[in-house]
Design a protein around this motif. Sequence first.
Motif, PDB file in Angstrom:
ATOM      1  N   ASP A 159       0.870  -1.176   0.000  1.00  0.00           N
ATOM      2  CA  ASP A 159       0.000   0.000   0.000  1.00  0.00           C
ATOM      3  C   ASP A 159       0.904   1.223   0.000  1.00  0.00           C
ATOM      4  OD1 ASP A 159      -1.985   1.870   0.185  1.00  0.00           O
ATOM      5  OD2 ASP A 159      -2.340   1.567   2.327  1.00  0.00           O
ATOM      6  N   GLN A 160       1.320   1.627  -1.174  1.00  0.00           N
ATOM      7  CA  GLN A 160       2.327   2.681  -1.264  1.00  0.00           C
ATOM      8  C   GLN A 160       2.225   3.426  -2.590  1.00  0.00           C
ATOM      9  OE1 GLN A 160       6.306   0.439  -2.449  1.00  0.00           O
ATOM     10  NE2 GLN A 160       5.197  -0.715  -0.894  1.00  0.00           N
ATOM     11  N   VAL A 163       6.182   7.128  -7.613  1.00  0.00           N
ATOM     12  CA  VAL A 163       6.313   8.332  -8.439  1.00  0.00           C
ATOM     13  C   VAL A 163       6.820   7.926  -9.828  1.00  0.00           C
ATOM     14  CG1 VAL A 163       7.314  10.631  -8.631  1.00  0.00           C
ATOM     15  CG2 VAL A 163       6.912   9.641  -6.363  1.00  0.00           C
ATOM     16  N   ILE A 188       1.784   8.032  -9.114  1.00  0.00           N
ATOM     17  CA  ILE A 188       1.572   9.477  -9.054  1.00  0.00           C
ATOM     18  C   ILE A 188       2.567  10.130 -10.007  1.00  0.00           C
ATOM     19  CG2 ILE A 188       3.003   9.655  -6.946  1.00  0.00           C
ATOM     20  CD1 ILE A 188       1.244  12.102  -6.150  1.00  0.00           C
ATOM     21  N   VAL A 199      13.405  11.866  -6.594  1.00  0.00           N
ATOM     22  CA  VAL A 199      12.778  10.584  -6.237  1.00  0.00           C
ATOM     23  C   VAL A 199      13.851   9.513  -6.026  1.00  0.00           C
ATOM     24  CG1 VAL A 199      11.040   8.893  -6.883  1.00  0.00           C
ATOM     25  CG2 VAL A 199      10.779  11.255  -7.599  1.00  0.00           C
ATOM     26  N   SER A 201      16.709   9.873  -4.875  1.00  0.00           N
ATOM     27  CA  SER A 201      17.396  10.061  -3.590  1.00  0.00           C
ATOM     28  C   SER A 201      16.573   9.601  -2.389  1.00  0.00           C
ATOM     29  CB  SER A 201      17.812  11.527  -3.421  1.00  0.00           C
ATOM     30  OG  SER A 201      16.681  12.364  -3.446  1.00  0.00           O
ATOM     31  N   ILE A 202      15.313   9.254  -2.621  1.00  0.00           N
ATOM     32  CA  ILE A 202      14.516   8.716  -1.504  1.00  0.00           C
ATOM     33  C   ILE A 202      14.946   7.282  -1.176  1.00  0.00           C
ATOM     34  CG2 ILE A 202      12.175   8.134  -0.718  1.00  0.00           C
ATOM     35  CD1 ILE A 202      11.113  10.434  -2.378  1.00  0.00           C
ATOM     36  N   LEU A 205      17.496   7.143   1.527  1.00  0.00           N
ATOM     37  CA  LEU A 205      16.820   7.575   2.762  1.00  0.00           C
ATOM     38  C   LEU A 205      16.022   6.421   3.366  1.00  0.00           C
ATOM     39  CD1 LEU A 205      15.847   9.726   4.816  1.00  0.00           C
ATOM     40  CD2 LEU A 205      13.944  10.205   3.255  1.00  0.00           C
ATOM     41  N   LEU A 209      16.575   4.904   7.045  1.00  0.00           N
ATOM     42  CA  LEU A 209      15.490   4.858   8.040  1.00  0.00           C
ATOM     43  C   LEU A 209      15.279   3.432   8.526  1.00  0.00           C
ATOM     44  CD1 LEU A 209      12.823   7.257   6.436  1.00  0.00           C
ATOM     45  CD2 LEU A 209      14.359   7.741   8.361  1.00  0.00           C
ATOM     46  N   LEU A 218      10.752  -0.295   4.051  1.00  0.00           N
ATOM     47  CA  LEU A 218       9.969   0.946   4.068  1.00  0.00           C
ATOM     48  C   LEU A 218       9.698   1.460   2.650  1.00  0.00           C
ATOM     49  CD1 LEU A 218      11.498   2.980   7.029  1.00  0.00           C
ATOM     50  CD2 LEU A 218       9.260   1.879   6.909  1.00  0.00           C
ATOM     51  N   ALA A 219       8.540   2.045   2.498  1.00  0.00           N
ATOM     52  CA  ALA A 219       8.161   2.708   1.248  1.00  0.00           C
ATOM     53  C   ALA A 219       7.521   4.041   1.629  1.00  0.00           C
ATOM     54  CB  ALA A 219       7.200   1.836   0.462  1.00  0.00           C
ATOM     55  N   ILE A 220       6.982   4.752   0.638  1.00  0.00           N
ATOM     56  CA  ILE A 220       6.380   6.059   0.963  1.00  0.00           C
ATOM     57  C   ILE A 220       4.947   6.195   0.472  1.00  0.00           C
ATOM     58  CG2 ILE A 220       8.412   7.554   1.150  1.00  0.00           C
ATOM     59  CD1 ILE A 220       7.903   8.260  -1.818  1.00  0.00           C
ATOM     60  N   LYS A 221       4.261   7.081   1.163  1.00  0.00           N
ATOM     61  CA  LYS A 221       2.929   7.524   0.737  1.00  0.00           C
ATOM     62  C   LYS A 221       2.899   9.036   0.863  1.00  0.00           C
ATOM     63  CE  LYS A 221      -1.128   5.277   1.472  1.00  0.00           C
ATOM     64  NZ  LYS A 221      -2.173   4.508   2.207  1.00  0.00           N
ATOM     65  N   PHE A 222       2.252   9.673  -0.076  1.00  0.00           N
ATOM     66  CA  PHE A 222       2.065  11.130   0.010  1.00  0.00           C
ATOM     67  C   PHE A 222       0.693  11.390   0.597  1.00  0.00           C
ATOM     68  CE2 PHE A 222       5.088  10.233  -3.345  1.00  0.00           C
ATOM     69  CZ  PHE A 222       6.168  10.966  -2.889  1.00  0.00           C
ATOM     70  N   VAL A 223       0.665  12.190   1.645  1.00  0.00           N
ATOM     71  CA  VAL A 223      -0.576  12.397   2.389  1.00  0.00           C
ATOM     72  C   VAL A 223      -0.911  13.882   2.465  1.00  0.00           C
ATOM     73  CG1 VAL A 223      -0.428  10.315   3.773  1.00  0.00           C
ATOM     74  CG2 VAL A 223       0.732  12.377   4.560  1.00  0.00           C
TER      75      VAL A 223
ATOM     76  N   ALA B 219       2.416  15.960   2.162  1.00  0.00           N
ATOM     77  CA  ALA B 219       3.467  15.593   3.116  1.00  0.00           C
ATOM     78  C   ALA B 219       3.763  14.106   2.890  1.00  0.00           C
ATOM     79  CB  ALA B 219       2.994  15.850   4.537  1.00  0.00           C
ATOM     80  N   LYS B 221       4.486   9.980   4.471  1.00  0.00           N
ATOM     81  CA  LYS B 221       4.450   8.944   5.516  1.00  0.00           C
ATOM     82  C   LYS B 221       5.296   7.783   5.021  1.00  0.00           C
ATOM     83  CE  LYS B 221       0.768   7.882   8.243  1.00  0.00           C
ATOM     84  NZ  LYS B 221      -0.658   7.597   8.581  1.00  0.00           N
TER      85      LYS B 221
END
Lengths: 223, 223
Positions: A159-160, A163, A188, A199, A201-202, A205, A209, A218-223, B219, B221
């Motif tokens: 669930d991520q 980009v 997105i 992107v 460079s994430i 990170l 983390l 870990l992955a990311i979500k934009f909120v 932002a 998450k």
Amino acid sequence: MKIGLIGGTGDIGEGLALRWGLNTEHALLIGSRKADKARERAEEFARKLEIAGRKAKSGITGGTNEDVVKDSEIVVLCVEAPYVVATLRELLGVLSPDKIVVTPAVSMVRKGGVFLYAPPPDGSMAVQLARVLPEAIPLVSAFHTVPAHKLADLSATLDQDVVVLGDMKDAKERIMGLVAEIDGLHPIDGGPLVTSSLVESITPLLINLAIVNKRKNLAIKFV
Amino acid sequence: MKIGLIGGTGDIGEGLALRWGLNTEHALLIGSRKADKARERAEEFARKLEIAGRKAKSGITGGTNEDVVKDSEIVVLCVEAPYVVATLRELLGVLSPDKIVVTPAVSMVRKGGVFLYAPPPDGSMAVQLARVLPEAIPLVSAFHTVPAHKLADLSATLDQDVVVLGDMKDAKERIMGLVAEIDGLHPIDGGPLVTSSLVESITPLLINLAIVNKRKNLAIKFV
């Protein structure tokens, strides 16, 4: 669609093959320098899909990187970052403007126990690859923040956000469509290729983390 | 705790003042080049907190940046990126190792309708500021991905991660604690300061995603 996974015998290739294999009817072509290795891994992926309950015969096959590019409409460069540019150069003769090249590659270095982004002089892997490719061949940058190991583990729920960046609208939209076909990946539009470094460079990170906070995949979500 | 917001009359200063003002009992000191302007804004923030229902008298005051630093234990550099280094240099005389300096600053440029990360030669704003500061004064990098406008809008609900980076464990943990005191902000340890560029560069990405996808105040998450 015919999706070629160049250097697709590794983690990210396996993840994309299994997820598309499970959720779609696309033909998946696993490429490697050695055709034997590619065929072995393709058979292994097909068995994993059977175990995961895929009913129809999955369309996963293996071959040399060159043969895979010839037969594919989408060409995902799954080779490790240090070899991506050289691999793309070798494949230029079999690429053409009707194929879309996709790069998830991120160049990084480990220093003092943490990872740093180490882009090529052009500013990002995507921009460097764009300079190698003839202008008419579309290049799309995507999948950088998808943890490969989790992607390849079909028991894991995703669930991520993913980009997707590129300068050609149609090509970018087709890749966004392919991202959306994998359960739990939400594409997105990241804008033009020149911002790919933001992107790419994430990835270091996310690794940092994970190390510092003992949180895997870990992955990311934009909120 | 006494938290000084240097150049705190702008969006990010307002957001931090209002959120800490609403959720905590910390004294909030708004700094500006001009004491009058700082006092006016401090009164405005206090009125907004009253309207938002804060019962006790809020401890928001205003003064010159220099006076604010003298009286603060935490010093957040809220000035715009192009002026952060010069501002820090001017304040060196009133800083000391018992104060923690916090930088949310991100250096970027707009080019062809999108934003690019444009770090100083040292690789990131945080590393550049660390070189300006005496070694004994702790520097923590945080708040880069918090949308300032949404932070300052007390009717908006927050639910996002805030990466906190630094080389001194105690200082970093104190700032992580202050992040956690704001409802909806979740601190996560980003590791050492040298990796701050990986977080700073997310800010232009968030702005680009907002522009391209017409989604305001994005932002992140980590999932």
